[in-house]
Design a protein around this motif. Structure first.
Motif, mmCIF file in Angstrom:
data_model
loop_
_atom_site.group_PDB
_atom_site.id
_atom_site.type_symbol
_atom_site.label_atom_id
_atom_site.label_comp_id
_atom_site.label_asym_id
_atom_site.label_seq_id
_atom_site.Cartn_x
_atom_site.Cartn_y
_atom_site.Cartn_z
ATOM 1 N N ASN A 76 0.842 -1.150 -0.067
ATOM 2 C CA ASN A 76 0.051 0.137 0.001
ATOM 3 C C ASN A 76 1.012 1.286 0.041
ATOM 4 N N PRO A 77 0.467 2.484 -0.301
ATOM 5 C CA PRO A 77 1.061 3.547 -0.319
ATOM 6 C C PRO A 77 2.067 3.821 0.848
ATOM 7 N N CYS A 116 -2.229 2.084 -4.129
ATOM 8 C CA CYS A 116 -3.550 1.916 -3.891
ATOM 9 C C CYS A 116 -4.035 1.377 -5.130
ATOM 10 N N GLU A 136 -5.951 -2.586 0.993
ATOM 11 C CA GLU A 136 -6.232 -0.914 0.890
ATOM 12 C C GLU A 136 -7.819 -1.080 0.812
ATOM 13 N N SER A 138 -9.758 0.951 -0.986
ATOM 14 C CA SER A 138 -10.219 1.274 -2.280
ATOM 15 C C SER A 138 -10.031 0.414 -3.376
ATOM 16 N N GLY A 292 -5.458 12.439 -7.010
ATOM 17 C CA GLY A 292 -4.756 11.240 -7.315
ATOM 18 C C GLY A 292 -5.063 10.108 -5.986
ATOM 19 N N CYS A 293 -6.486 10.389 -5.400
ATOM 20 C CA CYS A 293 -7.073 9.340 -4.725
ATOM 21 C C CYS A 293 -8.212 8.705 -5.061
ATOM 22 N N PRO A 294 -8.156 7.495 -5.455
ATOM 23 C CA PRO A 294 -6.779 6.539 -5.590
ATOM 24 C C PRO A 294 -5.821 7.028 -6.507
ATOM 25 N N HIS A 295 -4.756 6.577 -6.662
ATOM 26 C CA HIS A 295 -3.663 6.873 -7.457
ATOM 27 C C HIS A 295 -4.103 7.011 -8.936
ATOM 28 N N CYS A 348 0.426 9.078 -0.779
ATOM 29 C CA CYS A 348 -0.634 9.961 -0.861
ATOM 30 C C CYS A 348 -0.921 11.202 0.200
ATOM 31 N N MET A 349 -1.888 11.782 0.137
ATOM 32 C CA MET A 349 -2.188 12.870 0.821
ATOM 33 C C MET A 349 -2.645 12.599 2.282
ATOM 34 N N VAL A 350 -2.999 11.276 2.335
ATOM 35 C CA VAL A 350 -3.554 10.749 3.625
ATOM 36 C C VAL A 350 -2.502 10.031 4.311
ATOM 37 N N LYS A 367 -12.890 10.028 -0.973
ATOM 38 C CA LYS A 367 -12.161 9.314 -0.091
ATOM 39 C C LYS A 367 -11.153 10.239 0.900
#
Ligand code: F3S
Length: 397
Positions: A76-77, A116, A136, A138, A292-295, A348-350, A367
């Protein structure tokens, strides 16, 4: 739960302590959820990778394991871009710990691709009815719903155990009888792009962990289904959905779904309330924009590159994708980065602490919109990808 002689030997510890622990986790889950046996899996995706989320305790746990995974496995990221972490403000201590985590996973034979969207990776193809152990939310939703594969919502330890054993316990979404829709959602107007993230955000809140079947006015694109599933997994706990006439099980002539007794219709005004977050002054103006969430897929990178061509951003604008997609689309990455935006891989941003110093993030993902406040301690506002780009460019909206 029935175990073969080989599996019993592993559980006894004949194949070493790591495999004994892994088998113990799978058997315990199987016993809790009423599995009859273990079944082989095609691939695993291991979550719990970011140092931000697993910390030193997680690093220690993974580092103590010995052995080699038995099926193709990815991560996962992580908490940072593994190659260019400095440019998103990651400090040296975090980077060192994150790289140790990645190395510990590599020592187990796990591919260090952190994404992801593992379904975009070469050599990681997923077919209809394949059994997987993915972690993950998503990716789980996409695999179950859009690809018609079968995976439970694995936690970090259970996905890793399944990867090491090459099997998982046969319960939950691996069983056809647990994949039947029990909630009907009708949307009687046309949706496009990030509308699907807004729809997922609303639907997930309403249905929790149910299995919805959607009736839509037209078939969504795969990126739109990716956004829908990701948002429902975050605002609710949806791991599988169907779209009448579109997703594989809803199209399979050998599967007949009875009409669920629980039904709702979602109105356009409900979708509009999610977009209205961007005009709510109490959230403040976004000081960072991320997509880019998901990528991102190649198609999403193309769209962003087109919107940015010949322009310069005035706010931090981060576009998340997997390293493999970025490497295969270097021209798009360079076109995007000419504007001053950053294409960021592996994270990712999260799950990264990189954005934590900002106060309000604009996103085009249901998300991220749901998770950013809790996971990053900042406000989030929601917009289309076009509006995200305009925000980053400082254009009047
Ligand atoms: Fe992927 Fe991170 Fe979103 S893991 S689905 S980009 S929260």
């Amino acid at each position: 739960m029935y175990l073969t002689k080989e599996e019993e030997k592993t559980l006894r510890g004949d194949d070493g302590e790591t495999l004994q622990k892994a088998m113990g986790i799978l058997v315990a889950l199987g016993d809790i959820y009423g599995a009859d046996a273990l079944i082989p899996i095609k691939s695993a995706q291991v979550s719990g990778v970011s140092y931000k989320t697993i910390g030193d305790a997680g690093l220690e746990w993974i580092s103590d394991l010995k052995g080699t995974v038995k099926v193709p496995s990815v991560l996962n990221p992580a908490g940072m871009d593994l190659q260019n972490w400095e440019r998103i403000n990651i400090d040296v201590h975090f980077a060192k710990k994150q790289l140790e985590i990645i190395q510990a996973f590599k020592n187990l034979g796990i591919d260090s691709k952190c994404t992801c969207t593992p379904y975009y990776l070469d050599g990681f193809e997923v077919g209809y009815r394949d059994h997987l152990a993915w972690g993950e939310s998503s990716a789980i939703s996409y695999a179950n719903s859009v690809l018609g594969a079968r995976t439970n919502r694995e936690g970090g330890p259970s996905a890793l155990s399944a990867a090491l054993v090459g099997k998982t316990a046969d319960y939950g979404f691996h069983k056809p009888e647990n994949r039947i829709p029990n909630f009907e959602i009708t949307v009687g107007f046309e949706l496009s792009g990030s509308d699907f993230g807004a729809l997922g955000f609303i639907a997930g809140k309403m249905i929790g962990n149910k299995i919805p079947i959607f009736h839509l006015t037209k078939a969504p694109a795969s990126d739109e289904m990716k956004m829908l599933g990701a948002a429902m997994a975050a605002s609710g706990a949806v791991a599988l959905y169907h779209i009448a006439g579109v997703t594989p099980e809803a199209r399979d002539k050998n599967i007949v779904f009875d009409r669920p007794s629980e039904r709702i219709a979602i109105e356009k005004s409900q979708i509009d309330t999610v977009y209205a977050s961007a005009d709510n002054s109490s959230a403040g103006r976004p000081d960072i924009v991320t997509v880019g969430c998901p990528h991102c897929s190649k198609e999403e990178l193309e769209q962003i590159a087109k919107l940015l061509t010949g322009k310069t951003v005035v706010k931090e604008f981060w576009i998340f994708t997997s390293r493999e997609v970025a490497n295969k689309n270097k021209n798009l990455v360079s076109e995007i980065e000419k504007s001053g935006a950053k294409v960021v891989c592996d994270t990712c941003m999260v799950v990264s602490p990189a954005g934590d110093k900002y106060s309000c993030m604009m996103v085009n993902s249901g998300k991220a919109y749901a998770y950013v406040p809790g996971m990053c301690g900042m406000k989030s506002v929601f917009g289309t990808v076009e509006r995200c780009v305009k925000e980053a460019l400082g254009e009047n909206i």
